[in-house]
Design an enzyme around this catalytic site. Sequence first.
Site, PDB file in Angstrom:
ATOM      1  N   ASP A 195       0.859  -1.191   0.000  1.00 20.97           N
ATOM      2  CA  ASP A 195       0.000   0.000   0.000  1.00 20.97           C
ATOM      3  C   ASP A 195       0.890   1.235   0.000  1.00 20.97           C
ATOM      4  O   ASP A 195       1.797   1.361   0.839  1.00 20.97           O
ATOM      5  CB  ASP A 195      -0.909  -0.007   1.229  1.00 20.97           C
ATOM      6  CG  ASP A 195      -1.998   1.035   1.128  1.00 20.97           C
ATOM      7  OD1 ASP A 195      -3.063   0.720   0.566  1.00 20.97           O
ATOM      8  OD2 ASP A 195      -1.786   2.161   1.610  1.00 20.97           O
ATOM      9  N   ASN A 207      -2.624  12.875  -4.106  1.00 22.78           N
ATOM     10  CA  ASN A 207      -3.795  13.210  -4.916  1.00 22.78           C
ATOM     11  C   ASN A 207      -4.320  14.608  -4.580  1.00 22.78           C
ATOM     12  O   ASN A 207      -4.659  15.392  -5.473  1.00 22.78           O
ATOM     13  CB  ASN A 207      -4.904  12.186  -4.677  1.00 22.78           C
ATOM     14  CG  ASN A 207      -4.807  11.008  -5.631  1.00 22.78           C
ATOM     15  OD1 ASN A 207      -4.210  11.107  -6.692  1.00 22.78           O
ATOM     16  ND2 ASN A 207      -5.401   9.895  -5.251  1.00 22.78           N
ATOM     17  N   HIS A 245      -5.402  14.012  -9.374  1.00 23.96           N
ATOM     18  CA  HIS A 245      -5.504  12.581  -9.638  1.00 23.96           C
ATOM     19  C   HIS A 245      -4.654  12.133 -10.825  1.00 23.96           C
ATOM     20  O   HIS A 245      -4.232  10.978 -10.889  1.00 23.96           O
ATOM     21  CB  HIS A 245      -6.968  12.200  -9.875  1.00 23.96           C
ATOM     22  CG  HIS A 245      -7.796  12.256  -8.626  1.00 23.96           C
ATOM     23  ND1 HIS A 245      -7.764  11.264  -7.676  1.00 23.96           N
ATOM     24  CD2 HIS A 245      -8.659  13.195  -8.158  1.00 23.96           C
ATOM     25  CE1 HIS A 245      -8.586  11.568  -6.681  1.00 23.96           C
ATOM     26  NE2 HIS A 245      -9.138  12.740  -6.953  1.00 23.96           N
ATOM     27  N   ASP A 279      -2.244   9.036 -10.651  1.00 28.44           N
ATOM     28  CA  ASP A 279      -2.249   7.901 -11.582  1.00 28.44           C
ATOM     29  C   ASP A 279      -0.840   7.608 -12.090  1.00 28.44           C
ATOM     30  O   ASP A 279      -0.457   6.445 -12.254  1.00 28.44           O
ATOM     31  CB  ASP A 279      -3.169   8.196 -12.768  1.00 28.44           C
ATOM     32  CG  ASP A 279      -4.640   8.144 -12.386  1.00 28.44           C
ATOM     33  OD1 ASP A 279      -4.947   7.643 -11.278  1.00 28.44           O
ATOM     34  OD2 ASP A 279      -5.476   8.608 -13.187  1.00 28.44           O
ATOM     35  N   GLU A 306      -4.742   2.453  -4.084  1.00 31.56           N
ATOM     36  CA  GLU A 306      -3.279   2.354  -4.015  1.00 31.56           C
ATOM     37  C   GLU A 306      -2.836   1.029  -3.406  1.00 31.56           C
ATOM     38  O   GLU A 306      -1.696   0.898  -2.961  1.00 31.56           O
ATOM     39  CB  GLU A 306      -2.722   3.526  -3.196  1.00 31.56           C
ATOM     40  CG  GLU A 306      -3.091   3.505  -1.724  1.00 31.56           C
ATOM     41  CD  GLU A 306      -4.403   4.229  -1.426  1.00 31.56           C
ATOM     42  OE1 GLU A 306      -4.537   4.731  -0.292  1.00 31.56           O
ATOM     43  OE2 GLU A 306      -5.275   4.293  -2.321  1.00 31.56           O
TER      44      GLU A 306
END
Length: 401
Positions: A257, A265, A270, A274, A300
Amino acid sequence: MYIDNFTIMVGAVAATLMFGGGFFFFWLQDRQATWLAWWTGPFVLGAAGIALFVARGSIADWISIGLANALLFMAFSMVWQGARVFVDKRPNLPSVFLPAALWMVLCAIPGYMERTTLRIVIATITIGVFSVLTALELRGGAAEKLPSHRAASFVLTSFSILLAIRIPLTGYLPFPMGDTPMASTFLGFVNLVVLGHVGAFAMLMVSLTKERREAEQRNFALLDPLTGLMNRRAFMGVAERMARRPAQQPMALLVLDLDKFKQVNDRFGHEVGDRVLTAFAQVAESRTRPSDQLFRLGGEEFCILLPDTGLTQALSVAERIRESFALSRTDVRGLSVGTTVSIGLAMSESGRVHLDAMLEYADAALYEAKDRGRNQVVVAGPTALQRSMIDPRPTAQRRLA
C-alpha cells in the site's frame, strides 16, 4: 461423368481465389489482424500460378512452369510470414522474393527446364520447407493455448508429409505431382487433397484469430486499465483455483500500500496520482520474476503472489521493491514527486492454499507496518494479527494513507 483437366484446373483457380477473398473480407472486419492480410496474398498468387499451369503448352515453359512455381514459392513464403506476424514476430521479407528469384535464374540456365525430375524435387523441397516453417511458428505460438493451434500445425505437417512422399515417386506420378502425362482422375484427386488442406488451413486460421480476440476480451476483463496489472477479479479467480488443489512448495503473498497517497492526490491531482501508481507498478514488475503474479486490488493497494518462494527470498523481493520505489520520482511541472510503500508478508509453507486467509494475514502485517511508521516490510505473525483484531476501524482507515 467425365471432367476434363482444364475444367478441374479452372475449378482449382476459382476455389483458391474464393479462399483469398474470405481472408480479405475477414481482414476488412479486423484491420489489426494484419496476419489475415498476409494470408490474402498467397491465395491470389497461388491462383495465378495455377492459371499459368493451365496454359501449359500454349505459352513458353519458362512462364507456365518457371514463373508459375516462382509465384507458388512466394505464396507459401507469405503464408509463413503471416504465421510469424500472428505470433508477434517481424516478417522475413527477403524470403518472400529470394527463393523465387533464384528459381527463375535456374530456369534461365540452358537445359534446366528439360530436367523435369530435378525441377519437381527442388520445387517440392522449397514449398515443403515453407510449410514446415509455418507449422513450427504456429507450434511455437501455442503458449497462448488457443484450441485451434494444434489442429493448424497438424494440417501443415500433413501437407509437408504429402510433399515428402512426392519426391521418391516423381518418376511414376502424373503431372503436376510427377513427370508422366497428366491424368484427369489423378488430377482431380490431387486437387481434392490439396484444396482440402488449404480449406482446413483457412478455416483454422480464421478460428485462431477469433479465439485470440475472445481470449483478449477475457483478459481485458481481468486487467487493471491504468497499470496493466491483473485486477481484484483476477486475484479472486486465482484464489478459487488454488483452494481446489494442494501446493507442493512454499508460497508467499505480499500486500503493498502506497504511503500517504491521498496527500499526493490532494496536492497534485488525480492525474499525477495515476502516474505514481503506474510508476509503482513498473517498479514492482521490474523487481519480480516472470512466474510471480502482480495484482492491483484497488486504489493504491496491490498484492504480489510469489510461488515456490521461502520466507528469506520473499523478504528479499519485498525489500527490493520497497527500496527501489523509495528512490523513484515522478516529475510534475519541475517538481519531483515521490512517496514510499508499506508491505505486509504472509507465508504458506505447503498443503492447500487459502489465499483469502493469507490476504487477511498479510493485510494485518501491512497495518502494523503503517503503524510502525510506514516504508517497512512486516511479516505476518501473532502480534500483527492481534493488533488487527483489536482495532475496530476499517482497514483503509487503519493505514492512515
